[in-house]
Design an enzyme around this catalytic site. Structure first.
Site, short mmCIF file in Angstrom:
data_model
loop_
_atom_site.label_atom_id
_atom_site.label_comp_id
_atom_site.label_asym_id
_atom_site.label_seq_id
_atom_site.Cartn_x
_atom_site.Cartn_y
_atom_site.Cartn_z
N HIS A 77 8.99 -7.98 -31.24
CA HIS A 77 9.27 -8.62 -32.53
C HIS A 77 10.14 -9.85 -32.29
CE1 HIS A 77 8.26 -5.26 -35.59
NE2 HIS A 77 7.49 -5.17 -34.53
N TYR A 205 14.95 -5.90 -43.70
CA TYR A 205 16.26 -5.39 -44.11
C TYR A 205 16.50 -5.90 -45.53
CZ TYR A 205 17.41 -3.99 -39.33
OH TYR A 205 17.43 -3.37 -38.11
N PRO A 296 23.70 3.28 -38.22
CA PRO A 296 22.37 2.88 -37.73
C PRO A 296 21.99 1.42 -38.02
CG PRO A 296 22.17 4.34 -39.63
CD PRO A 296 23.62 4.32 -39.26
N LYS A 300 21.91 -0.22 -32.84
CA LYS A 300 22.61 -0.45 -31.58
C LYS A 300 22.82 0.81 -30.73
CE LYS A 300 23.31 -4.86 -31.50
NZ LYS A 300 22.03 -5.41 -31.04
N TYR A 390 21.80 -9.28 -32.91
CA TYR A 390 20.73 -8.29 -33.07
C TYR A 390 19.95 -8.12 -31.78
CZ TYR A 390 17.16 -5.61 -35.55
OH TYR A 390 16.31 -4.60 -35.98
C1 DHB Z 1 15.04 1.53 -37.00
C2 DHB Z 1 16.31 2.06 -37.17
C3 DHB Z 1 17.38 1.22 -37.36
O1 DHB Z 1 18.62 1.72 -37.52
C4 DHB Z 1 17.22 -0.15 -37.38
O2 DHB Z 1 18.29 -0.94 -37.59
C5 DHB Z 1 15.96 -0.68 -37.19
C6 DHB Z 1 14.87 0.17 -37.01
C7 DHB Z 1 13.88 2.44 -36.81
O3 DHB Z 1 14.07 3.66 -36.83
O4 DHB Z 1 12.76 1.95 -36.67
#
Ligand code: DHB
Length: 396
Positions: A77, A205, A296, A300, A390
């Site tokens: 990506h 997001y 989450p 990371k 990121y």
């Molecule tokens: C996923 C989980 C995340 O916490 C994130 O920031 C991006 C993707 C996932 O499970 O695909």
């Protein structure tokens, strides 16, 4: 009760998650012996659904060590979308930070490493019980019973605690010799797996007055989505219609609509920041969730664990090859440098995108948040900052 057998190795690793297996794989390639002790079954670990994003540095670590399914089965990506009140803003990782990330779920990382350790006849013991650790400041010893009921004493020079957020290894460090940093958040994530096609080419997001949502992916026919919820939420109380309603409210708009399908998994994920310092006590070294957990947002957790493993492997390799403890002595500080950057980024991205429930000054918080999002997304520097963090601070 069978007679206890003794096994001596150079490195004992507690935990056969991606961190423990990656470390034992790298040690094997360098000709250093290790034994991995795990209480869960291989099937249980493989079926635990976790995050799905790998930084380029994590992909390099896997691929350079010959574990390269990610290149065939993962998806690169080169950007992501921040969607504010239904309006999309692309963050161009390649253009702004010269890097990218890979969508490749953690359980695939685990399956690849477990298969490779098995093919290399690695000593990985799943389904162990009654694990006891002694003498972490001298010659660490681990007693356990294996899946066949055999009692063992494992003797090692070094013990690595890669045994997850509820780490038993961590509890071996006396309270007076460590500091624990902790932060709770007033929300959690409701995560679903849905049988549906991808809604968009990249992750989304989404921030809205109704709260945060994340639209991630798994395969052509299976998608992963999350939305901010109350930490006391019981997933069983939520119907498919209620879930889709929340996701639509937070993401749809301006001609964009999520592709919906049957929901095949529901889970509520807790949100907390935790760091245990130092990440070493005597001959015990902690790696991954055993030493730190992040919320989450920004994915990371696994990337930090793999970064710890990279540093720890280099330190152990130097120690076993030259006898020098110089790298082992600085492992904790070097690992914590990135841990705190990731703690900051995960906290900041969480605060940037989630709405705070029941805040007395909610109206002020929300308007200020929208101001922050505008000033960030209208600025190339702002977007570049997100891209740099990121994708994992490449080259730093
Ligand atoms: C996923 C989980 C995340 O916490 C994130 O920031 C991006 C993707 C996932 O499970 O695909």
């Amino acid at each position: 009760m069978s007679e206890r057998k003794i096994h001596t190795t150079q490195v004992a690793i507690m935990g056969a998650g991606p961190a423990g297996l990656m470390l034992s794989h790298l040690l094997h390639l360098a000709g250093i012996e290790s034994t991995v002790v795990e209480i869960r079954s291989r099937r249980d670990i493989s079926h635990t659904i976790r995050a799905g994003i790998l930084e380029a540095g994590s992909v390099d670590l896997l691929v350079d060590s010959g574990v390269d399914n990610v290149l065939r089965n993962g998806h690169e990506h080169e950007g992501t979308e921040f969607r504010v009140n239904g309006e999309g803003h692309r963050i161009d990782f390649k253009g702004l930070a010269g890097s990218s990330v890979w969508l490749y779920p953690q359980n695939e990382v685990f399956d690849d490493l477990a298969a490779r350790r098995e093919a290399d006849a690695g000593d990985v013991r799943y389904e162990c019980s009654d694990t006891q650790i002694t003498d972490v400041t001298g010659k660490p010893r681990i007693t356990f019973t294996d899946s066949a009921g055999q009692d063992w004493e494992l003797r090692a020079e070094i013990l690595v605690g890669a045994d997850g957020s509820r780490s038993y290894c961590r509890s071996q460090i006396p309270e007076s010799d460590r500091t624990r940093y902790f932060n709770e958040y007033p929300f959690a994530w409701f995560g679903i797996l849905t049988e549906a096609p991808r809604s968009a080419p990249e992750l989304i997001y989404a921030n809205s007055a109704h709260g945060f949502a994340l639209i991630s992916q798994r395969t052509d026919t299976m998608q992963r989505m999350y939305f901010q919820c109350d930490p006391t939420t019981n997933p069983a109380d939520w119907s498919e219609d209620q879930i889709w309603e929340q996701l639509r409210l937070r993401v749809n708009g301006n001609g964009f609509a999520l592709k919906e399908g049957p929901i095949v998994d529901k889970v509520v994920l807790p949100f907390r920041s935790f760091v245990n310092t130092p990440m070493r006590h005597g001959n015990l070294f902690l790696a991954g969730d055993a030493a730190h957990t992040v919320p989450p947002t920004g994915a990371k957790g696994l990337n930090l664990a793999l970064h710890d493993v990279k540093l720890l492997f280099e330190s152990l390799d130097s120690y076993f090859k030259s006898g020098s403890t110089a790298l082992l002595d600085t492992y904790s500080d070097r690992a914590l440098d990135r841990v705190w950057k990731a703690q900051y980024f995960s906290y900041w991205m969480t605060t940037l995108l989630h709405t705070v429930p029941g805040e007395q000054n909610h109206a002020f918080f929300r308007a200020r948040q929208l101001g922050e999002l505008r000033s960030l997304l209208e600025s190339e520097h702002g977007r570049a900052y997100v891209a740099e963090c990121y994708t994992g601070w490449q080259g730093k």
